[in-house]
Design an enzyme around this catalytic site. Structure first.
Site, short mmCIF file in Angstrom:
data_model
loop_
_atom_site.label_atom_id
_atom_site.label_comp_id
_atom_site.label_asym_id
_atom_site.label_seq_id
_atom_site.Cartn_x
_atom_site.Cartn_y
_atom_site.Cartn_z
N ARG A 174 0.83 -1.23 0.00
CA ARG A 174 0.00 0.00 0.00
C ARG A 174 0.85 1.27 0.00
NH1 ARG A 174 -2.38 -3.55 -1.19
NH2 ARG A 174 -4.23 -4.49 -0.29
N SER A 223 -11.02 0.00 3.18
CA SER A 223 -10.33 -0.43 4.42
C SER A 223 -9.68 0.79 5.04
CB SER A 223 -9.26 -1.47 4.10
OG SER A 223 -9.86 -2.60 3.56
N GLU A 294 -4.80 3.51 6.24
CA GLU A 294 -4.57 3.27 4.80
C GLU A 294 -5.19 4.43 4.01
OE1 GLU A 294 -5.33 -0.76 3.38
OE2 GLU A 294 -6.11 0.05 1.50
C1 LIG Z 1 -15.93 0.29 -0.93
C2 LIG Z 1 -14.45 0.43 -1.12
C3 LIG Z 1 -13.66 -0.71 -1.25
C4 LIG Z 1 -12.29 -0.60 -1.42
N1 LIG Z 1 -11.54 -1.74 -1.54
C5 LIG Z 1 -10.20 -1.64 -1.69
C6 LIG Z 1 -9.39 -2.84 -1.80
O1 LIG Z 1 -9.88 -3.96 -1.80
N2 LIG Z 1 -8.06 -2.68 -1.93
C7 LIG Z 1 -7.46 -1.45 -1.95
O2 LIG Z 1 -6.23 -1.38 -2.10
N3 LIG Z 1 -8.20 -0.32 -1.86
C8 LIG Z 1 -9.53 -0.39 -1.73
N4 LIG Z 1 -10.28 0.75 -1.62
C9 LIG Z 1 -9.61 2.06 -1.62
C10 LIG Z 1 -9.46 2.69 -3.01
O3 LIG Z 1 -10.51 2.29 -3.86
C11 LIG Z 1 -8.13 2.38 -3.68
O4 LIG Z 1 -7.04 2.82 -2.89
C12 LIG Z 1 -8.02 3.02 -5.06
O5 LIG Z 1 -6.89 2.53 -5.71
C13 LIG Z 1 -7.94 4.54 -4.99
O6 LIG Z 1 -8.10 5.04 -6.31
P1 LIG Z 1 -8.79 6.45 -6.54
O7 LIG Z 1 -8.71 6.75 -7.97
O8 LIG Z 1 -10.12 6.50 -5.93
O9 LIG Z 1 -7.78 7.39 -5.73
P2 LIG Z 1 -8.16 8.70 -4.89
O10 LIG Z 1 -8.98 8.34 -3.71
O11 LIG Z 1 -8.67 9.74 -5.81
O12 LIG Z 1 -6.71 9.10 -4.39
C14 LIG Z 1 -6.03 8.31 -3.43
C15 LIG Z 1 -4.60 8.84 -3.31
O13 LIG Z 1 -3.97 8.66 -4.57
C16 LIG Z 1 -3.51 9.91 -5.10
N5 LIG Z 1 -3.77 9.88 -6.54
C17 LIG Z 1 -4.93 9.51 -7.15
N6 LIG Z 1 -4.78 9.59 -8.49
C18 LIG Z 1 -3.52 10.02 -8.71
C19 LIG Z 1 -2.77 10.32 -9.89
N7 LIG Z 1 -3.27 10.17 -11.11
N8 LIG Z 1 -1.51 10.77 -9.75
C20 LIG Z 1 -0.95 10.93 -8.52
N9 LIG Z 1 -1.60 10.66 -7.37
C21 LIG Z 1 -2.88 10.21 -7.47
C22 LIG Z 1 -4.33 10.98 -4.39
O14 LIG Z 1 -3.62 12.21 -4.31
C23 LIG Z 1 -4.56 10.33 -3.03
O15 LIG Z 1 -3.47 10.60 -2.17
C24 LIG Z 1 -11.67 0.68 -1.46
C25 LIG Z 1 -12.47 1.82 -1.35
C26 LIG Z 1 -13.84 1.71 -1.19
C27 LIG Z 1 -14.68 2.96 -1.08
#
Ligand SMILES: Cc1cc2nc3c(=O)[nH]c(=O)nc-3n(C[C@H](O)[C@H](O)[C@H](O)COP(=O)(O)OP(=O)(O)OC[C@H]3O[C@@H](n4cnc5c(N)ncnc54)[C@H](O)[C@@H]3O)c2cc1C
Length: 299
Positions: A174, A223, A294
């Site tokens: 992570r 999580s 996380e």
């Molecule tokens: C119901 C639910 C279930 C989930 N299950 C999991 C799981 O099983 N495993 C897991 O690992 N995660 C899980 N997550 C968390 C999340 O979905 C992941 O971490 C996902 O990869 C985040 O992607 P995002 O585009 O939403 O990032 P965001 O939430 O938009 O950003 C997260 C972080 O990444 C950075 N970021 C985003 N995009 C970029 C970019 N293009 N360039 C630079 N930095 C960037 C942001 O600045 C921020 O710090 C879950 C979330 C929810 C709501």
């Protein structure tokens, strides 16, 4: 018009001032971003970074906002969204995929299945973007995205576009080096193995079913705390401390999965922060374990 806005306008980059982010975030919490920038290309992302940096305006990239707990009120940051301009996806050679940072994990799964490319089905159901999943090194079922990442494209803090190969030290559990780089990830190159569309599709379907059984449906950021394998999983220790269902304001520890803090309707940032602090304190007192978030707090 403030100087950052004026320069963005001059460069023809789409952006909005005092932009409400609550409805865009998965947690349905958050106030107004000072700026919400929507670059259309890596070049525009690089230019946006340069403009923000030149004016001392803090900035961060955002994808689907599924891993964030965003403060209420005004957020003195520029959000650089990759959701619009980075949605390209194509095959690269026989076993590769090149995907823009704004491609969702769902779109990525569908594309891989259609092309019979296997190796990242464990990611199915994660509600993020490719950029967010690279940044977070997202994963599930004991595996992480870095397993299939060959290279990552970024616009760096000087506004230069670079390719970073996936080698030792780029990713860990992570975590990624991008957390320290103040960059915008614009895309990734993935390397998979040959399978058949039917096999990949079935595996994806199975994983999504498993997740539906385990995860709550209310708004959350996924999580909340990191697991530490093989010592503990956060959900198990939180449950053993009797915290399932614990509520502060509109935020609650999910009854379904103790490592999810959910929004019961009108949770505020402070409700979530207070509840997380209570969980950490209780777990430390009862188990001697220091839980680490996380999720990303955006203040
Ligand atoms: C119901 C639910 C279930 C989930 N299950 C999991 C799981 O099983 N495993 C897991 O690992 N995660 C899980 N997550 C968390 C999340 O979905 C992941 O971490 C996902 O990869 C985040 O992607 P995002 O585009 O939403 O990032 P965001 O939430 O938009 O950003 C997260 C972080 O990444 C950075 N970021 C985003 N995009 C970029 C970019 N293009 N360039 C630079 N930095 C960037 C942001 O600045 C921020 O710090 C879950 C979330 C929810 C709501």
């Amino acid at each position: 018009m403030n100087p950052v806005s004026a320069q963005l306008a001059q460069a023809g980059i789409e952006h909005y001032s005092d932009f409400t982010v609550k409805e865009l975030s998965y947690f349905k919490i958050g106030g107004k971003a000072a700026l919400f920038i929507i670059p259309n290309s890596a070049k525009e992302a690089a230019a946006a970074i340069k403009i923000c940096a030149a004016h001392g305006m803090p900035y961060m990239a955002v994808g689907c906002m599924s891993n964030m707990v965003i403060k209420d009120g005004r957020i003195n940051r520029a959000f650089i969204s990759v959701k619009n301009g980075f949605s390209h996806i194509e095959k690269k050679g026989a076993l590769g995929i090149t995907a823009g940072a704004g491609v969702t994990i769902e779109e990525l799964m569908n594309f891989a299945a259609k092309n019979g490319l296997s190796g990242m089905e464990f990611m199915a159901g994660i509600p993020g973007s490719v950029g967010g999943a690279v940044f977070m090194n997202a994963g599930a079922f004991g595996e992480s995205f870095d397993k299939v990442i060959k290279a990552v494209y970024i616009a760096d803090k000087r506004g230069k576009i670079r390719k970073i190969e996936n080698k030792k030290g780029v990713f860990s559990y992570r975590k990624s080096v991008f957390m320290k780089k103040q960059c915008v990830i614009t895309g990734a190159e993935l390397k998979l193995v040959k399978s058949t569309p039917a096999k990949v599709k079935n595996r994806v379907k199975h994983i999504i079913e498993l997740r539906k059984q385990k995860h709550p449906q209310e708004p959350s950021a996924g999580s909340f705390f990191k697991n530490k394998f093989p010592e503990y999983t956060a959900g198990r220790v939180i449950e053993e401390c009797g915290l399932k269902g614990k509520k502060i304001g509109g935020a609650a520890v999910s009854e379904k999965h103790a490592n999810f803090i959910v929004n019961k309707g009108n949770a505020t940032f402070n409700d979530v922060v207070k509840l997380a602090a209570l969980v950490k304190k209780t777990v430390f007192k009862k188990k001697g374990i220091h839980l680490k978030e996380e999720v990303r707090y955006i203040r």
